[in-house]
Design a protein around this motif. Structure first.
Motif, PDB file in Angstrom:
ATOM      1  N   GLU A  54       0.825  -1.213   0.000  1.00 34.79           N
ATOM      2  CA  GLU A  54       0.000   0.000   0.000  1.00 34.79           C
ATOM      3  C   GLU A  54       0.858   1.261   0.000  1.00 34.79           C
ATOM      4  N   LEU A  55       1.897   1.273   0.816  1.00 37.06           N
ATOM      5  CA  LEU A  55       2.777   2.429   0.905  1.00 37.06           C
ATOM      6  C   LEU A  55       3.478   2.705  -0.421  1.00 37.06           C
ATOM      7  N   ASN A  56       3.728   1.668  -1.192  1.00 37.02           N
ATOM      8  CA  ASN A  56       4.498   1.776  -2.440  1.00 37.02           C
ATOM      9  C   ASN A  56       3.702   1.321  -3.654  1.00 37.02           C
ATOM     10  N   TYR A  57       2.397   1.484  -3.611  1.00 40.44           N
ATOM     11  CA  TYR A  57       1.558   0.950  -4.689  1.00 40.44           C
ATOM     12  C   TYR A  57       1.933   1.526  -6.047  1.00 40.44           C
ATOM     13  N   ASP A  58       2.374   2.766  -6.072  1.00 39.65           N
ATOM     14  CA  ASP A  58       2.763   3.374  -7.344  1.00 39.65           C
ATOM     15  C   ASP A  58       3.993   2.706  -7.946  1.00 39.65           C
ATOM     16  N   VAL A  59       4.793   2.025  -7.121  1.00 44.82           N
ATOM     17  CA  VAL A  59       5.999   1.333  -7.598  1.00 44.82           C
ATOM     18  C   VAL A  59       5.732  -0.159  -7.791  1.00 44.82           C
ATOM     19  N   GLY A 117       2.542  -1.951  -7.276  1.00 47.49           N
ATOM     20  CA  GLY A 117       1.242  -2.340  -7.832  1.00 47.49           C
ATOM     21  C   GLY A 117       0.831  -3.701  -7.303  1.00 47.49           C
ATOM     22  N   GLU A 118       0.267  -4.516  -8.157  1.00 51.98           N
ATOM     23  CA  GLU A 118      -0.182  -5.863  -7.772  1.00 51.98           C
ATOM     24  C   GLU A 118       0.864  -6.927  -8.070  1.00 51.98           C
ATOM     25  N   SER A 119       2.012  -6.537  -8.612  1.00 49.10           N
ATOM     26  CA  SER A 119       3.036  -7.517  -8.973  1.00 49.10           C
ATOM     27  C   SER A 119       3.975  -7.784  -7.798  1.00 49.10           C
ATOM     28  N   ASP A 120       4.952  -8.622  -8.026  1.00 42.85           N
ATOM     29  CA  ASP A 120       5.976  -8.859  -7.019  1.00 42.85           C
ATOM     30  C   ASP A 120       7.131  -7.891  -7.294  1.00 42.85           C
ATOM     31  N   VAL A 121       8.159  -7.982  -6.517  1.00 43.14           N
ATOM     32  CA  VAL A 121       9.297  -7.074  -6.631  1.00 43.14           C
ATOM     33  C   VAL A 121      10.397  -7.698  -7.481  1.00 43.14           C
ATOM     34  N   TRP A 122      11.316  -6.885  -7.969  1.00 46.61           N
ATOM     35  CA  TRP A 122      12.443  -7.389  -8.750  1.00 46.61           C
ATOM     36  C   TRP A 122      13.718  -6.696  -8.302  1.00 46.61           C
ATOM     37  N   ALA A 123      14.828  -7.333  -8.561  1.00 42.26           N
ATOM     38  CA  ALA A 123      16.141  -6.835  -8.131  1.00 42.26           C
ATOM     39  C   ALA A 123      16.365  -5.411  -8.634  1.00 42.26           C
ATOM     40  N   GLY A 124      16.835  -4.561  -7.733  1.00 40.91           N
ATOM     41  CA  GLY A 124      17.132  -3.176  -8.068  1.00 40.91           C
ATOM     42  C   GLY A 124      15.995  -2.221  -7.779  1.00 40.91           C
ATOM     43  N   MET A 125      14.778  -2.742  -7.594  1.00 44.89           N
ATOM     44  CA  MET A 125      13.634  -1.882  -7.271  1.00 44.89           C
ATOM     45  C   MET A 125      13.888  -1.216  -5.925  1.00 44.89           C
ATOM     46  N   LYS A 126      13.500   0.046  -5.802  1.00 46.92           N
ATOM     47  CA  LYS A 126      13.657   0.778  -4.539  1.00 46.92           C
ATOM     48  C   LYS A 126      12.286   1.243  -4.064  1.00 46.92           C
ATOM     49  N   PHE A 127      12.046   1.058  -2.780  1.00 51.11           N
ATOM     50  CA  PHE A 127      10.791   1.516  -2.194  1.00 51.11           C
ATOM     51  C   PHE A 127      10.957   1.723  -0.694  1.00 51.11           C
ATOM     52  N   GLN A 128       9.929   2.271  -0.083  1.00 51.70           N
ATOM     53  CA  GLN A 128       9.949   2.557   1.348  1.00 51.70           C
ATOM     54  C   GLN A 128       9.375   1.367   2.129  1.00 51.70           C
ATOM     55  N   ILE A 129       9.964   1.139   3.294  1.00 49.47           N
ATOM     56  CA  ILE A 129       9.414   0.153   4.228  1.00 49.47           C
ATOM     57  C   ILE A 129       8.945   0.916   5.442  1.00 49.47           C
ATOM     58  N   ASN A 130       7.685   0.721   5.781  1.00 54.57           N
ATOM     59  CA  ASN A 130       7.143   1.378   6.965  1.00 54.57           C
ATOM     60  C   ASN A 130       7.680   0.699   8.217  1.00 54.57           C
ATOM     61  N   SER A 131       7.658   1.431   9.310  1.00 54.86           N
ATOM     62  CA  SER A 131       8.114   0.833  10.563  1.00 54.86           C
ATOM     63  C   SER A 131       6.988   0.000  11.162  1.00 54.86           C
ATOM     64  N   TRP A 132       7.356  -1.049  11.841  1.00 57.69           N
ATOM     65  CA  TRP A 132       6.380  -1.956  12.466  1.00 57.69           C
ATOM     66  C   TRP A 132       5.749  -1.272  13.651  1.00 57.69           C
ATOM     67  N   GLU A 133       4.428  -1.292  13.713  1.00 60.90           N
ATOM     68  CA  GLU A 133       3.708  -0.731  14.862  1.00 60.90           C
ATOM     69  C   GLU A 133       2.677  -1.716  15.345  1.00 60.90           C
TER      70      GLU A 133
END
Length: 59
Positions: A36-41, A43-59
């Motif tokens: 959800e935080l990185n939906y623009d990057v 989307g509904e797919s999985d990730v691939w090597a080199g992709m950069k995105f934000q990880i939210n902190s665990w709460e």
């Protein structure tokens, strides 16, 4: 925190690495929070090597 995907990473493995809960439901919720935080990057797919995105902190 910004994360760069490594060759063997999946969104699930990243969530397992950074989620401080050990319940599978908590990990699934954390994984979808990353999506959800990185939906623009990601989307509904999985990730691939080199992709950069934000990880939210665990709460």
């Amino acid at each position: 925190m910004q994360y760069t995907v490594n060759p063997d990473d999946t969104l699930q493995s990243i969530a397992e690495q950074y989620c401080q809960g050990d319940d599978s439901r908590q990990v699934a919720e954390f994984r979808e929070g990353i999506r959800e935080l990185n939906y623009d990057v990601i989307g509904e797919s999985d990730v691939w090597a080199g992709m950069k995105f934000q990880i939210n902190s665990w709460e």
